[in-house]
Design an enzyme around this catalytic site. Sequence first.
Site, PDB file in Angstrom:
ATOM      1  N   ASN A  42       6.922  -4.545  -2.437  1.00  0.00           N
ATOM      2  CA  ASN A  42       7.084  -3.347  -3.261  1.00  0.00           C
ATOM      3  C   ASN A  42       8.484  -2.784  -3.071  1.00  0.00           C
ATOM      4  OD1 ASN A  42       6.126  -2.655  -0.642  1.00  0.00           O
ATOM      5  ND2 ASN A  42       5.366  -0.681  -1.342  1.00  0.00           N
ATOM      6  N   ILE A  43       9.042  -2.295  -4.172  1.00  0.00           N
ATOM      7  CA  ILE A  43      10.412  -1.762  -4.182  1.00  0.00           C
ATOM      8  C   ILE A  43      10.338  -0.384  -4.825  1.00  0.00           C
ATOM      9  CG2 ILE A  43      12.783  -2.141  -4.940  1.00  0.00           C
ATOM     10  CD1 ILE A  43      12.032  -5.165  -5.259  1.00  0.00           C
ATOM     11  N   GLU A  44      10.398   0.640  -3.972  1.00  0.00           N
ATOM     12  CA  GLU A  44      10.205   2.008  -4.466  1.00  0.00           C
ATOM     13  C   GLU A  44      11.512   2.608  -4.963  1.00  0.00           C
ATOM     14  OE1 GLU A  44       8.028   4.090  -1.368  1.00  0.00           O
ATOM     15  OE2 GLU A  44       6.194   3.012  -1.951  1.00  0.00           O
ATOM     16  N   CYS A  53       5.712  -2.963  -7.947  1.00  0.00           N
ATOM     17  CA  CYS A  53       4.734  -3.454  -6.962  1.00  0.00           C
ATOM     18  C   CYS A  53       5.109  -4.858  -6.474  1.00  0.00           C
ATOM     19  CB  CYS A  53       3.350  -3.525  -7.585  1.00  0.00           C
ATOM     20  SG  CYS A  53       2.598  -1.937  -7.971  1.00  0.00           S
ATOM     21  N   GLU A  55       3.282  -7.524  -6.209  1.00  0.00           N
ATOM     22  CA  GLU A  55       2.747  -8.620  -7.013  1.00  0.00           C
ATOM     23  C   GLU A  55       3.662  -8.908  -8.201  1.00  0.00           C
ATOM     24  OE1 GLU A  55       1.278  -5.878  -5.934  1.00  0.00           O
ATOM     25  OE2 GLU A  55      -0.896  -6.045  -5.884  1.00  0.00           O
ATOM     26  N   CYS A  86      -3.129  -3.170  -8.314  1.00  0.00           N
ATOM     27  CA  CYS A  86      -3.291  -2.061  -9.271  1.00  0.00           C
ATOM     28  C   CYS A  86      -3.536  -2.637 -10.676  1.00  0.00           C
ATOM     29  CB  CYS A  86      -2.064  -1.155  -9.262  1.00  0.00           C
ATOM     30  SG  CYS A  86      -0.654  -1.808 -10.171  1.00  0.00           S
ATOM     31  N   CYS A  89      -0.581  -4.537 -12.333  1.00  0.00           N
ATOM     32  CA  CYS A  89      -0.382  -5.878 -11.770  1.00  0.00           C
ATOM     33  C   CYS A  89      -1.483  -6.821 -12.225  1.00  0.00           C
ATOM     34  CB  CYS A  89      -0.313  -5.805 -10.245  1.00  0.00           C
ATOM     35  SG  CYS A  89       1.220  -5.048  -9.672  1.00  0.00           S
TER      36      CYS A  89
HETATM   37  N1  THU Z   1       1.746  -1.079  -4.590  1.00  0.00           N
HETATM   38  C1  THU Z   1       1.923  -2.423  -4.691  1.00  0.00           C
HETATM   39  O1  THU Z   1       2.953  -2.962  -4.245  1.00  0.00           O
HETATM   40  N2  THU Z   1       0.963  -3.160  -5.279  1.00  0.00           N
HETATM   41  C2  THU Z   1      -0.176  -2.645  -5.838  1.00  0.00           C
HETATM   42  O2  THU Z   1      -0.933  -3.382  -6.455  1.00  0.00           O
HETATM   43  C3  THU Z   1      -0.475  -1.226  -5.678  1.00  0.00           C
HETATM   44  C4  THU Z   1       0.579  -0.390  -5.091  1.00  0.00           C
HETATM   45  C5  THU Z   1       2.789  -0.264  -3.966  1.00  0.00           C
HETATM   46  C6  THU Z   1       3.535   0.618  -4.916  1.00  0.00           C
HETATM   47  C7  THU Z   1       4.048   1.707  -3.987  1.00  0.00           C
HETATM   48  O3  THU Z   1       5.281   1.284  -3.456  1.00  0.00           O
HETATM   49  C8  THU Z   1       3.023   1.766  -2.880  1.00  0.00           C
HETATM   50  O4  THU Z   1       2.235   0.597  -3.002  1.00  0.00           O
HETATM   51  C9  THU Z   1       2.124   2.983  -2.940  1.00  0.00           C
HETATM   52  O5  THU Z   1       1.538   3.108  -4.172  1.00  0.00           O
END
Ligand code: THU
Length: 131
Positions: A42-44, A53, A55, A86, A89
């Site tokens: 994940n890259i916020e 996300c 995936e 999620c 994804c």
């Molecule tokens: N996140 C994912 O990487 N994959 C998912 O399927 C659900 C959420 C990440 C996004 C964010 O950086 C963190 O989880 C919290 O939501």
Amino acid sequence: MSEQELIQHAQRGMEQAYAPYSNFRVGAALLAKSGNIYLGCNIENSSYGATNCAERTAIFKAVSEGEREFEAIAIVCSNGTKAYPCGICLQVMSEFLPEGKVILEDENGIQTYKVSELLPSAFRLDISESC
Ligand code: THU
């Protein structure tokens, strides 16, 4: 490639997670039918909606490298629970690995699901030719 091995690759993917806002780190490992493995994290972003996300990072990396067919995706997260993907994804997985396996792990071990089981009514458009 065993399910456990793909989970280990996902853990390696998680090492690159950029998650300073949630502190929730996610890693993914995508197995292409070619045998290649693509890692994702994940890259916020400070503009939260711009976050990607793990995936989708893995899937977009792979597709941008020319891969189109996939066997499975393993997903792990930093709190050790099952990292169910999620909805966005799952929609992207429905596009590129509709028959694929989703491999998750928690303290009870590994569980696998079909993408179609997690998102049974994915949105689809018929495409007459691929590009
Ligand atoms: N996140 C994912 O990487 N994959 C998912 O399927 C659900 C959420 C990440 C996004 C964010 O950086 C963190 O989880 C919290 O939501």
